[in-house]
Write a protein that holds these residues in place. Structure first.
Motif, PDB file in Angstrom:
ATOM      1  N   SER A 169     -40.612  17.515  64.798  1.00 45.21           N
ATOM      2  CA  SER A 169     -41.660  18.532  64.717  1.00 45.21           C
ATOM      3  C   SER A 169     -42.784  17.749  65.742  1.00 45.21           C
ATOM      4  O   SER A 169     -43.506  16.768  65.508  1.00 45.21           O
ATOM      5  N   MET A 170     -43.561  18.467  66.734  1.00 40.71           N
ATOM      6  CA  MET A 170     -44.536  18.021  67.577  1.00 40.71           C
ATOM      7  C   MET A 170     -45.494  19.136  67.531  1.00 40.71           C
ATOM      8  O   MET A 170     -45.287  20.405  67.393  1.00 40.71           O
ATOM      9  N   SER A 171     -46.606  18.380  67.135  1.00 40.86           N
ATOM     10  CA  SER A 171     -48.045  19.256  67.130  1.00 40.86           C
ATOM     11  C   SER A 171     -48.956  18.617  68.133  1.00 40.86           C
ATOM     12  O   SER A 171     -49.361  17.553  68.049  1.00 40.86           O
ATOM     13  N   VAL A 172     -49.020  19.440  69.338  1.00 46.81           N
ATOM     14  CA  VAL A 172     -49.796  19.217  70.392  1.00 46.81           C
ATOM     15  C   VAL A 172     -51.447  19.161  70.127  1.00 46.81           C
ATOM     16  O   VAL A 172     -51.773  20.132  69.508  1.00 46.81           O
ATOM     17  N   PRO A 173     -52.294  18.159  70.183  1.00 50.81           N
ATOM     18  CA  PRO A 173     -53.801  18.117  69.892  1.00 50.81           C
ATOM     19  C   PRO A 173     -54.385  19.258  70.644  1.00 50.81           C
ATOM     20  O   PRO A 173     -54.047  19.560  71.630  1.00 50.81           O
ATOM     21  N   ALA A 174     -55.295  19.976  70.148  1.00 49.66           N
ATOM     22  CA  ALA A 174     -55.903  21.220  70.817  1.00 49.66           C
ATOM     23  C   ALA A 174     -56.695  20.420  72.057  1.00 49.66           C
ATOM     24  O   ALA A 174     -56.879  21.594  73.080  1.00 49.66           O
ATOM     25  N   THR A 175     -57.267  19.343  72.128  1.00 52.50           N
ATOM     26  CA  THR A 175     -57.989  19.019  73.243  1.00 52.50           C
ATOM     27  C   THR A 175     -57.154  18.168  74.249  1.00 52.50           C
ATOM     28  O   THR A 175     -57.496  17.591  75.296  1.00 52.50           O
ATOM     29  N   MET A 176     -55.830  18.281  74.131  1.00 53.07           N
ATOM     30  CA  MET A 176     -54.813  17.331  75.027  1.00 53.07           C
ATOM     31  C   MET A 176     -55.116  18.214  76.551  1.00 53.07           C
ATOM     32  O   MET A 176     -55.044  19.338  76.716  1.00 53.07           O
ATOM     33  N   GLN A 177     -55.388  17.181  77.511  1.00 47.69           N
ATOM     34  CA  GLN A 177     -55.368  17.671  78.986  1.00 47.69           C
ATOM     35  C   GLN A 177     -54.037  18.043  79.555  1.00 47.69           C
ATOM     36  O   GLN A 177     -53.082  17.331  79.118  1.00 47.69           O
ATOM     37  N   PRO A 178     -53.906  18.708  80.559  1.00 44.28           N
ATOM     38  CA  PRO A 178     -52.690  18.809  81.231  1.00 44.28           C
ATOM     39  C   PRO A 178     -52.058  17.662  81.708  1.00 44.28           C
ATOM     40  O   PRO A 178     -52.870  16.585  82.194  1.00 44.28           O
ATOM     41  N   GLY A 179     -50.817  17.434  81.674  1.00 45.43           N
ATOM     42  CA  GLY A 179     -50.131  16.335  82.098  1.00 45.43           C
ATOM     43  C   GLY A 179     -48.725  16.192  81.725  1.00 45.43           C
ATOM     44  O   GLY A 179     -48.221  17.055  81.009  1.00 45.43           O
ATOM     45  N   GLY A 180     -48.034  15.342  82.038  1.00 40.51           N
ATOM     46  CA  GLY A 180     -46.640  14.867  81.716  1.00 40.51           C
ATOM     47  C   GLY A 180     -46.580  13.817  80.675  1.00 40.51           C
ATOM     48  O   GLY A 180     -46.621  12.546  80.946  1.00 40.51           O
ATOM     49  N   TYR A 181     -46.463  14.243  79.282  1.00 42.91           N
ATOM     50  CA  TYR A 181     -46.323  13.260  78.472  1.00 42.91           C
ATOM     51  C   TYR A 181     -44.768  12.851  77.757  1.00 42.91           C
ATOM     52  O   TYR A 181     -44.083  13.620  78.136  1.00 42.91           O
ATOM     53  N   ARG A 182     -44.573  11.986  77.182  1.00 41.75           N
ATOM     54  CA  ARG A 182     -43.395  11.531  76.384  1.00 41.75           C
ATOM     55  C   ARG A 182     -43.456  10.747  75.395  1.00 41.75           C
ATOM     56  O   ARG A 182     -44.356  10.181  75.005  1.00 41.75           O
ATOM     57  N   THR A 183     -42.106  10.878  74.604  1.00 47.65           N
ATOM     58  CA  THR A 183     -41.990  10.183  73.528  1.00 47.65           C
ATOM     59  C   THR A 183     -40.400  10.100  73.315  1.00 47.65           C
ATOM     60  O   THR A 183     -39.780  10.466  74.207  1.00 47.65           O
ATOM     61  N   GLY A 184     -40.058   9.563  72.432  1.00 48.48           N
ATOM     62  CA  GLY A 184     -38.354   9.203  72.142  1.00 48.48           C
ATOM     63  C   GLY A 184     -37.931   8.959  70.766  1.00 48.48           C
ATOM     64  O   GLY A 184     -38.902   8.783  70.131  1.00 48.48           O
ATOM     65  N   VAL A 185     -36.822   9.486  70.534  1.00 44.70           N
ATOM     66  CA  VAL A 185     -36.321   9.352  69.012  1.00 44.70           C
ATOM     67  C   VAL A 185     -35.381   8.221  69.218  1.00 44.70           C
ATOM     68  O   VAL A 185     -34.107   8.460  70.061  1.00 44.70           O
ATOM     69  N   LEU A 186     -35.343   7.183  68.890  1.00 45.28           N
ATOM     70  CA  LEU A 186     -34.516   5.903  68.686  1.00 45.28           C
ATOM     71  C   LEU A 186     -33.564   5.918  67.391  1.00 45.28           C
ATOM     72  O   LEU A 186     -34.132   5.781  66.348  1.00 45.28           O
ATOM     73  N   ARG A 234     -27.738   0.978  69.144  1.00 43.26           N
ATOM     74  CA  ARG A 234     -28.816   2.091  69.048  1.00 43.26           C
ATOM     75  C   ARG A 234     -28.613   2.910  70.257  1.00 43.26           C
ATOM     76  O   ARG A 234     -27.992   2.685  71.265  1.00 43.26           O
ATOM     77  N   ILE A 235     -29.130   4.132  70.232  1.00 39.53           N
ATOM     78  CA  ILE A 235     -29.080   5.260  71.349  1.00 39.53           C
ATOM     79  C   ILE A 235     -30.553   5.936  71.157  1.00 39.53           C
ATOM     80  O   ILE A 235     -31.082   6.180  70.124  1.00 39.53           O
ATOM     81  N   ALA A 236     -31.075   6.384  72.436  1.00 45.67           N
ATOM     82  CA  ALA A 236     -32.029   7.034  72.327  1.00 45.67           C
ATOM     83  C   ALA A 236     -32.143   8.449  73.016  1.00 45.67           C
ATOM     84  O   ALA A 236     -31.501   8.553  73.989  1.00 45.67           O
ATOM     85  N   THR A 237     -32.882   9.554  72.361  1.00 46.13           N
ATOM     86  CA  THR A 237     -32.980  10.630  72.920  1.00 46.13           C
ATOM     87  C   THR A 237     -34.467  10.524  73.699  1.00 46.13           C
ATOM     88  O   THR A 237     -35.531  10.346  72.827  1.00 46.13           O
ATOM     89  N   LEU A 238     -34.827  10.570  74.965  1.00 36.60           N
ATOM     90  CA  LEU A 238     -36.017  10.877  75.497  1.00 36.60           C
ATOM     91  C   LEU A 238     -36.605  12.325  75.635  1.00 36.60           C
ATOM     92  O   LEU A 238     -35.798  13.295  76.053  1.00 36.60           O
ATOM     93  N   ILE A 239     -37.770  12.402  75.190  1.00 37.41           N
ATOM     94  CA  ILE A 239     -38.296  13.548  75.291  1.00 37.41           C
ATOM     95  C   ILE A 239     -39.598  13.680  76.123  1.00 37.41           C
ATOM     96  O   ILE A 239     -40.550  12.867  76.237  1.00 37.41           O
ATOM     97  N   TYR A 240     -39.672  14.697  77.037  1.00 35.59           N
ATOM     98  CA  TYR A 240     -40.523  14.921  77.879  1.00 35.59           C
ATOM     99  C   TYR A 240     -41.469  16.195  77.556  1.00 35.59           C
ATOM    100  O   TYR A 240     -40.751  17.156  77.149  1.00 35.59           O
TER     101      TYR A 240
END
Length: 262
Positions: free
Chosen positions: A104-121, A143-149
């Motif tokens: 579950s992802m909750s983007v902060p209201a103050t986040m500026q435009p851009g290409g962000y990322r995280t992953g699930v390992l 281990r295997i990772a799912t990369l999230i853009y």
């Protein structure tokens, strides 16, 4: 998709573990203040129960495009890790069964435009291992990772082709160096065209579809010839033209020469 997976060899105790994770890449479009929940499927294709531990992690790409986890900067300027939560963080999957891990992802209201990322390992180990304390660190060996853009808004794109080099690895490659000076993540498309000394188009190969992260540089290796495969070409001198599409109004174009030895 395969470039988004990191698979480490299992230790002898976990040699029979066979786990499949899908998808290996997730691309989302979101806005400031938005929320989303997505599922990742984990399947146990082995003959024994397997314990799966999932955690959210920052990651980066090396210059040749390999995902990096341990060396990635935590909570960097384009990290979405702090916005992301997982459920469940750990579970046991029986042979032949599948389970779902949701992020579950909750983007902060103050986040500026851009290409962000995280992953699930995802880390795997035998189901009967001790999940606590020091034993946990020993138990999980593969281990295997799912990369999230996560793309927020449409910031202006600026990228350039900074260099072309010919490499023999032993596969003959043309390596394009790209520089992204914008806040957006983009992916590469395009073609490499090989011309003989008479100016005839003798081969056209696609540019790999790979990510170029915001404010980063990377290399894209394009295979031209392989002496052990049908990709082989005749010996001689050639002119190489590379055309790369990253979403700009004009293609990124570069030229070089190469010699295929006898």
């Amino acid at each position: 998709m395969a470039l988004a997976a990191v698979l480490l060899a299992a230790a002898p105790a976990a040699a029979q573990i066979s786990v499949e994770v899908a998808p290996l890449r997730v691309e989302l479009t979101a806005g400031p203040g938005s929320t989303t929940t997505q599922g990742i499927t984990v399947g146990n294709a082995g003959k024994d129960p397997v314990r799966v531990r999932a955690r959210v992690t920052d990651w980066d790409l090396s210059r040749d495009g390999a995902p990096q986890f341990e060396s990635a900067v935590s909570n960097g300027p384009y990290s979405a890790t702090a916005w992301t939560r997982l459920a469940p963080p750990e579970q046991v999957i029986d042979p032949g069964k599948e389970a779902t891990v949701r992020f579950s992802m909750s983007v902060p209201a103050t986040m500026q435009p851009g290409g962000y990322r995280t992953g699930v390992l995802f880390e795997f180990g035998p189901a009967n291992g001790d999940p606590a304390g020091r034993a946990r660190e020993v138990m999980f060996k593969s281990r295997i990772a799912t990369l999230i853009y996560v793309n927020i808004g449409q910031p202006a794109l600026a990228a350039e082709l900074t260099d072309l080099q010919v490499r023999q690895t032993p596969q003959l490659q043309v390596v394009a160096a790209l520089k992204n000076t914008s806040r957006r993540s983009v992916r590469t498309r395009g073609s490499l065209i090989l011309y003989d000394q008479e100016g005839r188009n003798v081969r056209e190969v696609p540019v790999p579809d790979v990510p170029l992260l915001p404010e980063s540089e990377r290399e894209v290796a394009i295979a031209v010839a392989d002496p052990d495969k049908p990709l082989a070409i005749a010996a001689g001198d050639y002119r190489v033209e590379v055309r790369i599409d990253v979403g700009l109004p004009a293609l990124l174009v570069g030229e070089t020469t190469l010699r295929v030895p006898k």
